[in-house]
Design a protein around this motif. Structure first.
Motif, PDB file in Angstrom:
ATOM      1  N   ILE A 680      26.578  79.103 -26.901  1.00 59.60           N
ATOM      2  CA  ILE A 680      27.057  78.258 -28.139  1.00 59.60           C
ATOM      3  C   ILE A 680      27.706  76.967 -27.178  1.00 59.60           C
ATOM      4  O   ILE A 680      28.190  77.316 -26.069  1.00 59.60           O
ATOM      5  CB  ILE A 680      27.529  78.955 -28.997  1.00 59.60           C
ATOM      6  N   LYS A 681      28.201  76.004 -27.945  1.00 54.80           N
ATOM      7  CA  LYS A 681      29.058  74.843 -27.283  1.00 54.80           C
ATOM      8  C   LYS A 681      30.352  75.607 -26.753  1.00 54.80           C
ATOM      9  O   LYS A 681      30.985  76.442 -27.087  1.00 54.80           O
ATOM     10  CB  LYS A 681      29.439  73.895 -28.338  1.00 54.80           C
ATOM     11  N   ASN A 682      30.510  75.031 -25.432  1.00 60.11           N
ATOM     12  CA  ASN A 682      31.594  75.346 -24.575  1.00 60.11           C
ATOM     13  C   ASN A 682      31.944  76.726 -24.031  1.00 60.11           C
ATOM     14  O   ASN A 682      32.864  77.353 -23.706  1.00 60.11           O
ATOM     15  CB  ASN A 682      32.851  74.872 -25.505  1.00 60.11           C
ATOM     16  N   ASP A 683      30.764  77.577 -24.171  1.00 58.73           N
ATOM     17  CA  ASP A 683      30.649  79.134 -23.847  1.00 58.73           C
ATOM     18  C   ASP A 683      29.848  78.809 -22.590  1.00 58.73           C
ATOM     19  O   ASP A 683      29.513  77.927 -21.923  1.00 58.73           O
ATOM     20  CB  ASP A 683      29.903  79.804 -25.037  1.00 58.73           C
ATOM     21  N   LYS A 684      30.322  80.012 -21.780  1.00 58.61           N
ATOM     22  CA  LYS A 684      29.824  80.356 -20.552  1.00 58.61           C
ATOM     23  C   LYS A 684      29.666  81.908 -20.328  1.00 58.61           C
ATOM     24  O   LYS A 684      30.313  82.672 -20.760  1.00 58.61           O
ATOM     25  CB  LYS A 684      30.562  79.923 -19.183  1.00 58.61           C
ATOM     26  N   VAL A 685      28.813  82.258 -19.245  1.00 60.20           N
ATOM     27  CA  VAL A 685      28.621  83.756 -18.976  1.00 60.20           C
ATOM     28  C   VAL A 685      29.688  84.126 -18.004  1.00 60.20           C
ATOM     29  O   VAL A 685      30.033  83.235 -17.226  1.00 60.20           O
ATOM     30  CB  VAL A 685      27.254  83.786 -18.438  1.00 60.20           C
ATOM     31  N   LEU A 686      30.221  85.168 -18.381  1.00 63.32           N
ATOM     32  CA  LEU A 686      31.198  85.949 -17.309  1.00 63.32           C
ATOM     33  C   LEU A 686      30.984  87.220 -16.901  1.00 63.32           C
ATOM     34  O   LEU A 686      31.542  87.606 -15.907  1.00 63.32           O
ATOM     35  CB  LEU A 686      32.606  86.057 -18.157  1.00 63.32           C
ATOM     36  N   TYR A 687      29.728  88.060 -17.366  1.00 64.41           N
ATOM     37  CA  TYR A 687      29.250  89.248 -16.788  1.00 64.41           C
ATOM     38  C   TYR A 687      27.978  89.408 -17.169  1.00 64.41           C
ATOM     39  O   TYR A 687      27.191  88.908 -18.065  1.00 64.41           O
ATOM     40  CB  TYR A 687      30.206  90.472 -17.598  1.00 64.41           C
ATOM     41  N   PHE A 688      27.362  90.333 -16.073  1.00 61.81           N
ATOM     42  CA  PHE A 688      25.864  90.441 -16.024  1.00 61.81           C
ATOM     43  C   PHE A 688      25.896  91.787 -15.415  1.00 61.81           C
ATOM     44  O   PHE A 688      26.256  92.079 -14.263  1.00 61.81           O
ATOM     45  CB  PHE A 688      24.995  89.450 -15.306  1.00 61.81           C
ATOM     46  N   SER A 689      24.989  92.675 -15.992  1.00 60.23           N
ATOM     47  CA  SER A 689      24.520  94.274 -15.408  1.00 60.23           C
ATOM     48  C   SER A 689      23.378  94.680 -15.795  1.00 60.23           C
ATOM     49  O   SER A 689      22.909  94.194 -16.659  1.00 60.23           O
ATOM     50  CB  SER A 689      25.915  95.153 -15.548  1.00 60.23           C
ATOM     51  N   THR A 690      22.903  95.794 -15.191  1.00 63.14           N
ATOM     52  CA  THR A 690      21.688  96.562 -15.763  1.00 63.14           C
ATOM     53  C   THR A 690      22.340  97.481 -16.955  1.00 63.14           C
ATOM     54  O   THR A 690      23.319  97.667 -17.127  1.00 63.14           O
ATOM     55  CB  THR A 690      21.114  97.498 -14.607  1.00 63.14           C
ATOM     56  N   PHE A 691      21.357  97.661 -17.910  1.00 61.17           N
ATOM     57  CA  PHE A 691      21.640  98.481 -18.886  1.00 61.17           C
ATOM     58  C   PHE A 691      21.638 100.036 -18.460  1.00 61.17           C
ATOM     59  O   PHE A 691      20.754 100.387 -17.951  1.00 61.17           O
ATOM     60  CB  PHE A 691      20.661  98.422 -20.238  1.00 61.17           C
ATOM     61  N   GLU A 692      22.720 100.824 -19.043  1.00 64.25           N
ATOM     62  CA  GLU A 692      22.683 102.191 -19.053  1.00 64.25           C
ATOM     63  C   GLU A 692      23.279 102.973 -20.101  1.00 64.25           C
ATOM     64  O   GLU A 692      24.023 102.520 -20.896  1.00 64.25           O
ATOM     65  CB  GLU A 692      23.767 102.721 -17.864  1.00 64.25           C
ATOM     66  N   ASN A 693      22.372 103.646 -20.514  1.00 63.71           N
ATOM     67  CA  ASN A 693      22.111 104.440 -21.989  1.00 63.71           C
ATOM     68  C   ASN A 693      23.637 105.045 -22.474  1.00 63.71           C
ATOM     69  O   ASN A 693      24.134 105.157 -23.493  1.00 63.71           O
ATOM     70  CB  ASN A 693      21.314 105.293 -22.223  1.00 63.71           C
ATOM     71  N   ASN A 694      24.174 105.771 -21.158  1.00 64.35           N
ATOM     72  CA  ASN A 694      25.401 106.706 -21.357  1.00 64.35           C
ATOM     73  C   ASN A 694      26.822 106.105 -20.970  1.00 64.35           C
ATOM     74  O   ASN A 694      27.579 106.500 -20.608  1.00 64.35           O
ATOM     75  CB  ASN A 694      25.256 107.885 -20.592  1.00 64.35           C
ATOM     76  N   SER A 695      26.549 104.530 -21.131  1.00 69.96           N
ATOM     77  CA  SER A 695      27.804 104.016 -20.417  1.00 69.96           C
ATOM     78  C   SER A 695      28.478 102.910 -21.542  1.00 69.96           C
ATOM     79  O   SER A 695      27.756 102.866 -22.534  1.00 69.96           O
ATOM     80  CB  SER A 695      27.712 102.988 -19.311  1.00 69.96           C
ATOM     81  N   PHE A 696      29.726 102.723 -21.310  1.00 75.53           N
ATOM     82  CA  PHE A 696      30.334 101.580 -22.669  1.00 75.53           C
ATOM     83  C   PHE A 696      30.355 100.341 -21.788  1.00 75.53           C
ATOM     84  O   PHE A 696      30.421 100.227 -20.515  1.00 75.53           O
ATOM     85  CB  PHE A 696      31.610 102.011 -22.559  1.00 75.53           C
ATOM     86  N   ILE A 697      30.513  99.201 -22.538  1.00 74.25           N
ATOM     87  CA  ILE A 697      31.109  98.088 -22.103  1.00 74.25           C
ATOM     88  C   ILE A 697      32.379  97.761 -22.809  1.00 74.25           C
ATOM     89  O   ILE A 697      32.691  97.940 -23.523  1.00 74.25           O
ATOM     90  CB  ILE A 697      29.937  96.984 -22.664  1.00 74.25           C
TER      91      ILE A 697
END
Length: 794
Positions: A680-697
């Motif tokens: 969306i406007k004025n937003d930017k990405v700050l994190y990227f990773s692979t998906f792990e089923n037993n993890s938290f974000i």
């Protein structure tokens, strides 16, 4: 005569004079003949030795005597030049098969000079006599010597393929030759095969008969490619390496050098090794000594207790003449012209030469046999008509008159008549008569044999084949130089100079890097935390990815090893990173490609682009390269992935999208990539990773609020969607997010430099789009800028 002066341009005169000089050096001094493999000075030395009767079965004579004979009769170029050439022919470390048998001090492999010619003695070796065999039987042409007073051979009739067997080296004008020595038995096997199969392929000759050079000092040839190239085109390069062994002595190991490369000075080689040790370039050597004797070379290199012999040996190969290159240039004189030839050409030229010699020898013997047979026929007529002979001799007043009467009455030639007049009366005895008949019969067989050689190509080949096999039986010996077929071992790379061992690399929040061999030794300084660790080998490659899309390359072994309480060193010691860049990821590339589990690097930028590129595109020897093409954008993170795993991308305004890795294509290194999330406007990405089923974000806002959500709560969506909300309050802005598990710790850093750690278990768990809870109130934080997962140091 009237004197006339003609103008000549000095350029033309100099050109003609230099050309004449060049031809004189090329033909008359510097290059060997393809037929006997000898330069003029060597040919003249051998011929003069024969003329003096210096045969191998006779006593030695002073070298000065032979040198004087050569100088005075054939080669007026200075006594030192002749003596030096003669000395080289006597040295077993220079000649594969010595042509001169020297007695006295003829120099050494340590570079010692020979004694003066007045002290040393010399004669021909038996194999040298094979080069001179039948030279007095019109087998080769003779030409005038330098003053026209004597004749010398244009070439020796050599039964030995000397050009290949003993090799040659020399520098002419504008060209040079460098022919390595070979094993006599192998060369003859190749000649016999070529004699039987004239269209034989070079590959067959190399594989079955002549695999490569064979040097008098032994050592090893590394790789076949250089040999094949030289034999094919006449030019190439081979790698020679010393032979060694490892001896154990109590707690220590010693390196023993037993053979060194051809034409390497042993004394200077030892000096090279000592200099490396003194300069600290090789630190594993404790002692060095030369124990060589008459039995052979023995250089002892004593190693320290903890030294790696293979590693030390590789360093010696790299930095000393224990390994060097031998340039091959098969240049020789053929038909009075310098020509670069392949192996098959040289072999064929020798076969043609020997056929010519055998024909010349056969013609000589045929003429001699026919002349003798002619005489015996006259003697037989004389015996059969003895009364006429006696009557002629009795009634002739002079020898000339008797000779004429015999020619007329017996119908014989003048030579036959002459032999009758010279015949002894004892030849008229019955037994002597039988001997004459037996000799005549033997001569008839010889005449038939010689004519068969001259008129039948197969018979000529048969004679040559038998001759070659006889030479092999008499003079061949075992090969001395090993050939290691693996060309990859020819070059000593950096990896060969490094001891391979386990390596753990850690990088802290404050930019401190450390290398050790165990995870339990990971430590940081006070008020610092580990944010990245990788494990591998000291031979692996480290990649440091920056937010500006660059990747910096560093070999693991270049990082100093630290143990115990040591915390490491600042990364700036190893990498010069521009002030506007920061390292966002540390990765390791195994030297063994097969060990690389995930074959791709996946990148995500602040503007929401994602790109996947094969790992091997980042294997480089450059200090740094462009990792990803950026267009007014910054790199957020890099992960090593496969093609199928789900990926997650999180934006600053709290949107998380989960999509399949198979939803976009793999591209090259310098590309932009595809859209990962629709920001969306004025937003930017700050994190990227692979998906792990037993993890938290774990999400933490700039004002110190946080929550944790199970990643399994987020469903897979199509790539380039807006994603799902992480928290409900749209006014919050994330400082950072990390993937973590229960029991992990999180590092939080504020703008003012204050840092704080919090356990994942202390952060409240919510559902997607849930609340965020204050976790830093009591610390009175300024705006939070960084969130990292802490690596446990145990």
């Amino acid at each position: 005569m009237k004197e006339e002066i003609y103008p000549i341009a000095i350029e033309d005169k100099m050109k003609d004079a230099y050309l004449n000089y060049s031809l004189s050096v090329i033909i008359g001094r510097a290059l060997p003949d393809v037929r006997d493999g000898l330069k003029p000075v060597h040919r003249r030395i051998l011929f003069a030795a024969r003329e003096l009767g210096l045969f191998h079965s006779k006593a030695h004579k002073k070298s000065a005597r032979l040198v004087g004979e050569v100088l005075g009769k054939f080669h007026p170029h200075g006594d030192s030049a002749v003596y030096d050439a003669m000395v080289r022919m006597a040295q077993d470390f220079n000649q594969r098969y010595q042509l001169i048998d020297g007695q006295g001090n003829f120099g050494s492999i340590d570079g010692d000079s020979a004694a003066a010619m007045r002290y040393t003695e010399t004669k021909l070796t038996e194999i040298a006599e094979a080069l001179l065999a039948n030279i007095d039987q019109k087998t080769v042409n003779f030409v005038d010597n330098f003053d026209g007073s004597l004749q010398e051979p244009e070439v020796l009739p050599s039964k030995i393929p000397n050009l290949l067997v003993n090799g040659s080296s020399g520098i002419a004008v504008g060209m040079s030759t460098s022919i390595p020595p070979h094993n006599l038995g192998e060369v003859i096997d190749a000649l016999v095969h070529l004699l039987d199969y004239p269209n034989a392929r070079l590959e067959t000759i190399i594989k079955n008969h002549l695999p490569g050079p064979d040097f008098p000092t032994g050592a090893s040839i590394i790789g076949n490619d250089g040999i094949k190239a030289a034999y094919q085109s006449g030019k190439g390069k081979i790698t020679l390496r010393a032979k060694s062994k490892i001896e154990k002595k109590k707690r220590h190991k010693n390196l023993i050098i037993t053979e060194i490369p051809y034409q390497v000075n042993k004394s200077k080689l030892i000096e090279e090794i000592a200099e490396l040790v003194n300069k600290g370039k090789i630190s594993s050597v404790s002692d060095l000594r030369d124990e060589s004797d008459k039995k052979g070379i023995r250089i002892v290199i004593e190693l320290k207790a903890n030294a790696d012999p293979e590693l030390t040996l590789n360093r010696l190969y790299k930095y000393t003449n224990l390994q060097n290159n031998f340039r091959i240039n098969l240049l020789a004189i053929n038909d009075k012209k310098p020509v670069v030839m392949g192996l098959l050409e040289i072999l064929n030229h020798f076969l043609d030469f020997r056929k010519e010699i055998i024909k010349n020898h056969s013609k000589y013997n045929l003429t001699k046999a026919e002349n003798r047979y002619h005489i015996l026929e006259g003697l037989k007529k004389a015996i059969d008509q003895l009364d006429i002979v006696i009557d002629v001799i009795r009634n002739s007043e002079a020898k000339k008159e008797a000779k004429a009467k015999l020619v007329k009455k017996l119908k014989i030639s003048e030579r036959q008549a002459q032999s009758i007049l010279e015949m002894q009366l004892q030849r008229l005895v019955g037994m002597e008569f039988e001997k004459l008949e037996a000799e005549k019969k033997d001569l008839a067989q010889k005449i038939k044999y010689y004519k068969n050689i001259l008129n039948n190509e197969e018979e000529l080949k048969s004679v040559l084949r038998a001759e070659l096999k006889e030479i092999k039986k008499k003079f061949s010996d075992p090969r001395r130089t090993d050939i290691i077929a693996d060309d990859s071992k020819a070059e000593i790379t950096k990896n060969d100079l490094i001891k391979e061992k386990k390596a753990i690399i850690s990088l802290s929040y404050r930019g401190i890097i450390k290398r050790n061999d165990e995870y339990k030794n990971l430590r940081t300084a006070k008020n610092d935390y580990l944010i990245s660790t990788v494990g591998g080998s000291s031979l692996d490659q480290l990649l440091f990815f920056s937010n500006q899309g660059e990747v910096y390359n560093l070999q693991v072994h270049n990082i100093e090893e630290h143990h115990g309480l040591a915390t490491g060193e600042n990364l700036s010691k190893y990498l010069q990173i521009p002030i506007n860049e920061s390292i966002i990821d540390l990765n390791i590339l195994s030297k063994n490609k097969a060990k690389t589990k995930n074959k791709y690097y996946t990148f995500v930028t602040e503007n929401g682009l994602i790109k996947r590129t094969e790992v091997d595109e980042y294997r480089t020897n450059y200090s740094h390269i462009r990792a990803i093409k950026l267009d007014e954008d910054q790199l957020v993170n890099v992960e090593k992935t496969d093609e199928a795993s789900d990926l997650i991308v999180i934006s600053k305004k709290g949107y998380l999208i989960r999509f399949k890795g198979s939803s976009f294509s793999t591209t090259g290194r310098n590309t932009l990539g595809s859209r990962a999330i629709n920001l969306i406007k004025n937003d930017k990405v700050l994190y990227f990773s692979t998906f792990e089923n037993n993890s938290f974000i774990i999400s933490i806002s700039e004002n110190g609020r946080a929550n944790k959500i199970k990643l399994s709560e987020f469903e897979t969506q199509k790539r380039n969607g807006k994603g799902n909300r992480i928290f409900s309050n749209k006014s919050y802005k994330l400082a950072g997010a990390v993937k973590a598990k229960a029991g992990d710790k999180i590092l939080i850093a504020a703008k003012n430099g204050e840092i704080y750690e919090i356990e994942v278990d202390q952060i409240p768990e919510t559902s997607p789009a849930g609340n965020m809870y204050q976790i830093t109130k009591e610390l009175d934080f300024e705006k939070i800028t960084t969130v990292k997962k802490i690596i446990a140091t145990n």
